[in-house]
Design a protein around this motif. Structure first.
Motif, PDB file in Angstrom:
ATOM      1  N   ASP A 100      16.495  13.480   7.950  1.00  0.00           N
ATOM      2  CA  ASP A 100      16.224  13.095   6.563  1.00  0.00           C
ATOM      3  C   ASP A 100      17.476  13.335   5.740  1.00  0.00           C
ATOM      4  O   ASP A 100      17.918  14.472   5.572  1.00  0.00           O
ATOM      5  N   ARG A 101      18.065  12.237   5.214  1.00  0.00           N
ATOM      6  CA  ARG A 101      19.327  12.291   4.470  1.00  0.00           C
ATOM      7  C   ARG A 101      19.125  12.121   2.967  1.00  0.00           C
ATOM      8  O   ARG A 101      20.086  11.834   2.249  1.00  0.00           O
ATOM      9  N   ALA A 102      17.914  12.307   2.484  1.00  0.00           N
ATOM     10  CA  ALA A 102      17.663  12.081   1.063  1.00  0.00           C
ATOM     11  C   ALA A 102      18.519  12.991   0.183  1.00  0.00           C
ATOM     12  O   ALA A 102      18.938  12.605  -0.899  1.00  0.00           O
ATOM     13  N   ASP A 103      18.765  14.207   0.662  1.00  0.00           N
ATOM     14  CA  ASP A 103      19.654  15.140  -0.022  1.00  0.00           C
ATOM     15  C   ASP A 103      20.888  15.299   0.868  1.00  0.00           C
ATOM     16  O   ASP A 103      20.832  15.972   1.897  1.00  0.00           O
ATOM     17  N   VAL A 104      21.999  14.674   0.486  1.00  0.00           N
ATOM     18  CA  VAL A 104      23.171  14.675   1.363  1.00  0.00           C
ATOM     19  C   VAL A 104      23.824  16.048   1.466  1.00  0.00           C
ATOM     20  O   VAL A 104      24.641  16.284   2.356  1.00  0.00           O
ATOM     21  N   ALA A 105      23.473  16.958   0.574  1.00  0.00           N
ATOM     22  CA  ALA A 105      24.044  18.305   0.625  1.00  0.00           C
ATOM     23  C   ALA A 105      23.198  19.267   1.441  1.00  0.00           C
ATOM     24  O   ALA A 105      23.676  20.342   1.822  1.00  0.00           O
TER      25      ALA A 105
ATOM     26  N   GLY B  44      19.487  23.133   6.874  1.00  0.00           N
ATOM     27  CA  GLY B  44      20.688  23.864   6.497  1.00  0.00           C
ATOM     28  C   GLY B  44      21.571  22.991   5.637  1.00  0.00           C
ATOM     29  O   GLY B  44      21.270  21.811   5.403  1.00  0.00           O
ATOM     30  N   ALA B  45      22.660  23.540   5.159  1.00  0.00           N
ATOM     31  CA  ALA B  45      23.577  22.795   4.308  1.00  0.00           C
ATOM     32  C   ALA B  45      24.250  21.683   5.105  1.00  0.00           C
ATOM     33  O   ALA B  45      24.547  21.831   6.288  1.00  0.00           O
ATOM     34  N   GLY B  46      24.477  20.538   4.446  1.00  0.00           N
ATOM     35  CA  GLY B  46      25.153  19.422   5.090  1.00  0.00           C
ATOM     36  C   GLY B  46      24.271  18.189   5.147  1.00  0.00           C
ATOM     37  O   GLY B  46      23.073  18.235   4.828  1.00  0.00           O
ATOM     38  N   GLU B  47      24.875  17.067   5.559  1.00  0.00           N
ATOM     39  CA  GLU B  47      24.169  15.785   5.604  1.00  0.00           C
ATOM     40  C   GLU B  47      23.587  15.539   6.986  1.00  0.00           C
ATOM     41  O   GLU B  47      24.320  15.444   7.975  1.00  0.00           O
ATOM     42  N   ALA B  48      22.269  15.419   7.068  1.00  0.00           N
ATOM     43  CA  ALA B  48      21.602  15.123   8.338  1.00  0.00           C
ATOM     44  C   ALA B  48      21.998  13.735   8.823  1.00  0.00           C
ATOM     45  O   ALA B  48      22.121  12.793   8.037  1.00  0.00           O
ATOM     46  N   TYR B  49      22.169  13.605  10.134  1.00  0.00           N
ATOM     47  CA  TYR B  49      22.627  12.338  10.703  1.00  0.00           C
ATOM     48  C   TYR B  49      21.825  12.015  11.952  1.00  0.00           C
ATOM     49  O   TYR B  49      20.908  11.234  11.946  1.00  0.00           O
ATOM     50  N   GLY B  50      22.154  12.664  13.084  1.00  0.00           N
ATOM     51  CA  GLY B  50      21.402  12.436  14.318  1.00  0.00           C
ATOM     52  C   GLY B  50      20.188  13.337  14.413  1.00  0.00           C
ATOM     53  O   GLY B  50      20.061  14.334  13.698  1.00  0.00           O
TER      54      GLY B  50
END
Length: 340
Positions: A107-112, A137-143
């Motif tokens: 889920d990348r809705a919050d990129v931070a 955790g902090a950071g942008e979810a991807y895979g």
């Protein structure tokens, strides 16, 4: 850190073939394609497959539209349902011991701040039911990929962040509401996305896009050391190395397939030794081919007369004049073409 990773990778992949001409990759026609996603431009991303053991031809394919939500399709490619969800990227699923089918998406809705979105697949209604979204955790979810530990059937997820960090979460579904806890982190040197875990052997495979493929021990108590297993060499695997799919056969055998996005091909390795087995492309039929594929999935077994040995699904990065979609390929055709 980066130099150490590259040194390990080159040393570990010395057995890779010196040259495999890209032109040798056979072109295999798609059997079906899904309805296009609703969003324009770069939208469709990653598929997952649920095989209906009681009625294989009634199996389902899940596919993300990373701008608006997630779709469920039948084996003809017809969209059966849509579940709104902001900015889902990769998706994976597992069937639990109690028969529930659980899907998890990055889920990348919050990129931070990375999150995992959980769903139950209602196989009768053929739709995904949201269970909630949970911080990682902090950071942008991807895979995103799932792993079921063989010893106790505990469910874990791996969230690959855009900077190459991999956060492992334990997903506890025993209570009234899910509980998702981050249990460890691993790190690759640069951007990574595709991942897949082998429930049989407890191995996690991750694609570092411009570098190659890595293997980790999936158990949270294991060391976080990455082992290099295949490199981006511009011949057998062309950057970006994107989606990964794993198809188990027997106790340790089967195939690992990776999207060789840079030349719109798919590279196949044999398990467990990661021996190079060939490459193929999708095209040459009544349905248009694929290009610049992000996510892929492969499940072996009977899926009915169109897919007697298994189903391979690939995102199509250019489905013009329509928006992006997913293509279905009979694994029997791939196996015949590559002599698998």
């Amino acid at each position: 850190m980066r130099a150490a990773f590259l040194t390990l990778l080159l040393a570990g992949c010395a057995s890779m073939p010196a040259s495999t001409p890209q032109a040798a990759a056979p072109v295999i026609a798609a059997t079906a394609e899904t309805d296009p996603v609703d969003s324009v431009a770069d939208a469709a991303d990653d598929p997952a497959i649920w095989r209906n053991a009681a009625d294989p031809a009634a199996s389902l394919v899940i596919g993300t539209d990373k701008k608006v939500g997630i779709h469920v399709y039948d084996l003809k490619g017809k969209r059966l349902s849509f579940t709104p969800a902001a900015r889902l990227n990769n998706v994976d699923l597992r069937t639990l011991a109690d028969g529930r089918v659980i899907a998890a998406a990055s889920d990348r809705a919050d990129v931070a701040n990375a999150h995992v979105a959980l769903f139950t697949l209602d196989t009768a209604a053929r739709r995904l039911v949201p269970m909630g979204r949970y911080p990682v955790g902090a950071g942008e979810a991807y895979g995103m990929c799932l792993w079921t530990r063989a010893s106790d059937q505990a469910l874990f997820g791996f969230v690959v962040l855009k900077d190459g960090r991999i956060d492992q979460v334990r997903i506890d579904l025993s209570g009234a509401t899910p509980r998702v806890d981050t249990v460890r982190s691993m790190k690759l040197g640069t951007q990574a996305e595709g991942c897949v875990a082998d429930d049989r052997t407890g191995q996690l495979y991750v694609a570092e896009e411009d570098v190659g493929l890595w293997r980790f021990a999936a158990d949270p108590a294991a060391p976080t050391t990455a082992t290099p297993i295949a490199r981006v060499d511009g011949r057998t695997l062309v950057a970006d190395a994107e989606g990964l799919a794993l198809a188990p056969k027997g106790a340790t055998g089967g195939y690992l397939v990776v999207s060789s996005q840079g030349d719109s091909a798919y590279t196949v390795y044999r398990l467990p030794d990661m021996a190079y087995a060939g490459r193929f492309r999708i095209g040459g039929g009544a349905i248009d081919g694929t290009s610049e594929t992000d996510g892929i999935e492969l499940v072996l077994g009977d899926f009915g007369p169109d897919y007697p040995q298994g189903l391979f699904v690939a995102q199509d990065g250019d489905n013009a004049p329509d928006t992006q979609n997913f293509k279905y390929v009979s694994w029997a055709k791939v196996a015949e073409a590559l002599g698998l």
